[in-house]
Write an enzyme that holds these catalytic residues in place. Structure first.
Site, PDB file in Angstrom:
ATOM      1  N   HIS A  63      -7.808   3.612   3.839  1.00  0.00           N
ATOM      2  CA  HIS A  63      -7.789   4.426   5.054  1.00  0.00           C
ATOM      3  C   HIS A  63      -9.195   4.634   5.627  1.00  0.00           C
ATOM      4  CE1 HIS A  63      -3.735   5.682   3.884  1.00  0.00           C
ATOM      5  NE2 HIS A  63      -3.607   6.284   5.034  1.00  0.00           N
ATOM      6  N   GLU A  76      -4.980   9.476   9.368  1.00  0.00           N
ATOM      7  CA  GLU A  76      -3.596   9.376   9.830  1.00  0.00           C
ATOM      8  C   GLU A  76      -3.371  10.230  11.077  1.00  0.00           C
ATOM      9  OE1 GLU A  76      -0.701   9.607   6.675  1.00  0.00           O
ATOM     10  OE2 GLU A  76      -1.276   7.542   6.219  1.00  0.00           O
ATOM     11  N   ASP A 100       0.868  -1.176   0.000  1.00  0.00           N
ATOM     12  CA  ASP A 100       0.000   0.000   0.000  1.00  0.00           C
ATOM     13  C   ASP A 100       0.902   1.222   0.000  1.00  0.00           C
ATOM     14  OD1 ASP A 100      -2.332   1.573   0.181  1.00  0.00           O
ATOM     15  OD2 ASP A 100      -2.092   1.753   2.340  1.00  0.00           O
ATOM     16  N   SER A 101       0.326   2.369  -0.308  1.00  0.00           N
ATOM     17  CA  SER A 101       1.098   3.605  -0.272  1.00  0.00           C
ATOM     18  C   SER A 101       1.600   3.888   1.143  1.00  0.00           C
ATOM     19  CB  SER A 101       0.240   4.769  -0.749  1.00  0.00           C
ATOM     20  OG  SER A 101      -0.915   4.858   0.048  1.00  0.00           O
ATOM     21  N   CYS A 153      -3.603  -0.816  -2.169  1.00  0.00           N
ATOM     22  CA  CYS A 153      -3.836   0.613  -2.358  1.00  0.00           C
ATOM     23  C   CYS A 153      -4.804   0.807  -3.515  1.00  0.00           C
ATOM     24  CB  CYS A 153      -2.504   1.294  -2.666  1.00  0.00           C
ATOM     25  SG  CYS A 153      -2.652   3.020  -3.126  1.00  0.00           S
ATOM     26  N   CYS A 161     -10.995   3.440  -0.462  1.00  0.00           N
ATOM     27  CA  CYS A 161      -9.650   3.754   0.024  1.00  0.00           C
ATOM     28  C   CYS A 161      -9.462   2.994   1.329  1.00  0.00           C
ATOM     29  CB  CYS A 161      -9.498   5.261   0.256  1.00  0.00           C
ATOM     30  SG  CYS A 161      -7.911   5.715   1.014  1.00  0.00           S
TER      31      CYS A 161
END
Lengths: 278, 278
Positions: free
Chosen positions: B193, B159, B17-18, B80, B191
């Site tokens: 996240h 994050e 993933d990024s 990702c 996504c």
């Protein structure tokens, strides 16, 4: 060859930032030093620096400096607060031209404004964790107290263009409240992205009942570049009647690039090249 | 040597993933496929991918895949969404092992849930601009309508750990309102996240008067990995009684790394190596 044939004063000033935030410094330089040619590099392929480790920031900043040296500049400006905080000593030790960072300029500007010796600093996690602002300020006046607060959401808010309205206002209140509680009379914007959120930051201070003055490092940085050029005898002669060219390089240009860039620069950006410096 | 002496089924599944968002997929894989060994790479030195150009995302994703191939995996998972949307064809063409991306898994999961054929997708600018979700969904069922909305602030909010409260709630309302207006009955979190913001997204939907169901691709992705391993005869035998090891690599580990990582993974992360793949 070029530098032999031309006077050094005619060479450009090189400026880099992790992304486009440094264009707020460029905007001020063009206002204060209109005759100077500027070469700008925005490391947009690896923005943001503010969340990365010091070792990674040093590596990225060194790559930016290496690229800009190929443009034969007379002075290098580190417009990124995180890179200034973390990588300036390395750059100063390894490069053979004057290198200026925004931390020192911002610290001096904040010191000039505080009446009660209590300064609040907001910045990225990288800048705040480095302790560069308190260190710089204490070195000049050890009686001044510095209170810090990382404000990581300000960068994505500025890049997203959410600079007014409830979201940036609430975020600003949350970040600034602990600084207001400490009774600071100056808030130093320790990131070149933050001037875009200035109005929300002002509103948040008002809501928190604070009359602290906001100081941004872009204006201070441009003034300091002028003084440094002067002291090194590198001011471009006014006889060079045309105003200085602005040449921009970026390491990545996503779809909404020019829109975001002109928001930071305050003017349309007509000459941009994408380069790979990794 | 290793792959000659060991059965291929005992090799690890590689995931990248990024950054750390892909750990939500790893968490689901460890729940659904506990015997599998996993090698994870988070490109935290260059996160986020979602704001970068397609060419840059392809370059970064290729570097991630190159590094993971050195770990001799049996299957590669692109956790990702942005990399799946933009780089999967290149990876499939150049690599000689099965490569799975989250886009296809998420698209199928959303299709399985919609009753009225109207799906809303939120994702990064990179994922949304690629059009990968509408393309994937239309290829399976062209009668289904897909409405998209980029939600770039969700990544920094996750994050930063601002996953509940006014800021994520207002942001979610603003991003979701246009999708709710289209009368969608499924919201696909495009996504890795975004599952961290699930509660705020649910509250925003309730405030907007929508009863749309939220589908996240992490769960769907883990199930798809299980089916792919099965169809390739690569399931690690249950006889290998110990549960699979998890080995994590990242390209940068800033100060608050382990805190953020365990938030994504839902368990402490005890074995992490920092590697330079640039």
């Amino acid at each position: 060859m070029r530098s032999v044939l031309r006077s050094r004063s005619e060479l450009p000033v090189a400026v880099f930032d992790s992304g486009l935030g440094g264009l707020t410094v460029v905007q001020e330089m063009r206002r204060q030093l209109p005759q100077e040619a500027i070469v700008y590099l925005g490391d947009s392929a690896r923005v943001p620096y503010g969340t990365r480790s010091p070792a990674t920031v040093v590596r990225y900043a060194s790559a930016c400096a290496r690229f800009l040296l190929e443009q034969d500049p007379k002075l290098l400006v580190v417009a990124c607060n995180t890179a200034s905080a973390v990588a300036l000593p390395v750059l100063n030790d390894t490069l053979s031209l004057p290198v200026l960072g925004v931390i020192s300029a911002g610290a001096r500007a904040a010191l000039a404004r505080t009446k009660i010796g209590r300064i609040g600093v907001v910045g990225t996690a990288g800048t705040i964790n480095s302790g560069a602002y308190p260190r710089e300020i204490s070195a000049i006046d050890s009686t001044v107290q510095v209170f810090q607060m990382p404000a990581p959401l300000f960068v994505p808010l500025a890049e997203e263009g959410w600079v007014e309205g409830e979201v940036p206002l609430i975020a600003a209140q949350r970040y600034l409240a602990p600084l207001v509680e400490q009774g600071v009379d100056v808030i130093l914007l320790g990131c070149t992205h933050y001037p875009l959120l200035r109005r929300s930051i002002e509103q948040a201070l008002a809501r928190l009942g604070s009359t602290a003055e906001i100081v941004d490092s872009a204006t201070a940085m441009a003034a300091r570049v002028g003084r440094a050029l002067d002291s090194h005898g590198l001011v471009r002669p006014a006889a060079a009647e045309v105003s200085g060219a602005l040449h921009c390089f970026v390491t990545d240009a996503p779809a909404n690039f020019s829109q975001v860039a002109s928001r930071f620069l305050g003017e349309p950006l007509d000459r941009v090249e994408v380069v790979d410096i990794s």
